[in-house]
Design an enzyme around this catalytic site. Structure first.
Site, PDB file in Angstrom:
ATOM      1  N   GLU A 140      37.853 -35.691  -9.723  1.00  0.00           N
ATOM      2  CA  GLU A 140      39.152 -35.903  -9.085  1.00  0.00           C
ATOM      3  C   GLU A 140      39.573 -34.669  -8.287  1.00  0.00           C
ATOM      4  OE1 GLU A 140      43.672 -37.380 -10.244  1.00  0.00           O
ATOM      5  OE2 GLU A 140      42.294 -36.758 -11.818  1.00  0.00           O
ATOM      6  N   HIS A 191      18.179 -26.052   0.824  1.00  0.00           N
ATOM      7  CA  HIS A 191      19.467 -25.440   0.496  1.00  0.00           C
ATOM      8  C   HIS A 191      19.435 -24.763  -0.871  1.00  0.00           C
ATOM      9  CE1 HIS A 191      23.725 -24.745   0.564  1.00  0.00           C
ATOM     10  NE2 HIS A 191      23.968 -25.583  -0.428  1.00  0.00           N
ATOM     11  N   SER A 215      25.909 -21.306  -2.019  1.00  0.00           N
ATOM     12  CA  SER A 215      26.715 -22.381  -1.457  1.00  0.00           C
ATOM     13  C   SER A 215      28.195 -22.159  -1.769  1.00  0.00           C
ATOM     14  CB  SER A 215      26.200 -23.724  -1.984  1.00  0.00           C
ATOM     15  OG  SER A 215      26.640 -24.793  -1.191  1.00  0.00           O
TER      16      SER A 215
END
Length: 304
Positions: free
Chosen positions: A226, A285, A130
């Protein structure tokens, strides 16, 4: 020799009323000898299993929200089965690696390039899942001499925004609110309940909860939410490239996954002209978690 850089256990700065919304973002130190115009790399946390130095090492790069521990069992098994050195790595802003506000693929590629060079593990067999697969692809395109062969696991160099749930995962994680005075098991149970209102898949929630850690009596996410939230569009895309990687390449796909679409094949073959496609039936996945034996067999077959 680069030493294993463990986590920076620093106090986290709150992003909202909940300590779970907190995210530490210490600036990563610049590498020595690097000019101010170049990207700063961070000292990645890693685990290296010993093996035959004459054989290219296997290097595993995890995906978004993952860590090097995702490949613990597979790394041990492949080290025994192949006799090769096996390196597992925490990406910046993940696992035990330092946090940085830069979450670009260029920065992640530079981190791995520096680590591989300092450990003397080049050229290597680069295996990325990924997000880690895109880091591996970019590294191979930038520095093909460092990559003996490449394996991209259920990802392509084509944007996957349309079928990604990762932005909603980030929002759910940032909304979790766990009191500081709870036991670890109770904290995980409460966080799981709160995540379940958005994320119905139990396996996905358990995967995300591997990032819930206790630091100085507070429950926090060890991933830098963040930075991930700020760069999610870049993470779900791939930097435009003109050059190609000439080495052997395997795109290993999950039979039940939609991350790599047939429409991506032309771009895959443009950038990776030696690319082979292989599908693992009944895998989603996270192929290495769903079908570990088939995953390892595909890697061994590609190395043969």
């Amino acid at each position: 020799m680069l030493r294993w850089s463990r986590a920076w256990r620093l106090p986290l700065r709150g992003l909202g009323p909940s300590s779970l919304s907190a995210s530490r973002v210490p600036l990563a130190p610049s590498s020595s000898g690097r000019s101010g115009t170049e990207r700063r790399s961070v000292l990645l946390s890693y685990k290296l299993l010993d093996g035959e130095a004459a054989l290219p090492a296997l290097v595993f790069l995890h995906g978004l929200f993952g860590s090097k521990t995702n490949f613990n069992s597979i790394a041990k098994a492949l080290a025994q089965q192949t006799g090769r050195r096996v390196l597992t790595v925490d990406a910046r802003n993940h696992g035990d690696s330092p946090h940085s506000p830069d979450m670009s693929y260029e920065a992640m590629s530079q981190d791995v390039q520096d680590l591989l060079t300092q450990l003397g593990l080049v050229p290597c067999v680069l295996v990325g899942h990924s997000m880690g697969g895109r880091t591996a692809m970019l590294l191979a395109l930038q520095r093909p001499e460092l990559v003996e062969r490449l394996i991209a696991v259920d990802i392509s160099p084509v944007e996957t925004t349309s079928n990604s749930d990762f932005p909603s995962y980030m929002a759910a994680m940032r909304a979790v609110d766990v009191p500081d005075d709870m036991s670890r098991s109770s904290a995980r149970k409460l966080a799981d309940q709160q995540l379940s209102t958005v994320i119905q898949d139990t396996a996905v929630r358990q995967f995300l909860l591997t990032n819930l850690v206790e630091v100085d009596g507070r429950f926090v996410w060890r991933v830098n939410l963040e930075a991930l939230a700020q760069h999610v569009d870049k993470i779900l895309a791939f930097p435009p490239r003109q050059e190609s990687y000439p080495g052997p390449t395997l795109f290993l796909l999950g039979g039940n996954s939609q991350y790599v679409h047939p429409s991506h094949h032309s771009e895959i073959r443009r950038l990776f002209p030696q690319a082979q496609m292989q599908t693992v039936p009944n895998a989603g996945h996270w192929i290495h978690a769903d079908c570990p034996q088939d995953f390892m067999a595909a890697i061994r077959g590609f190395l043969a």
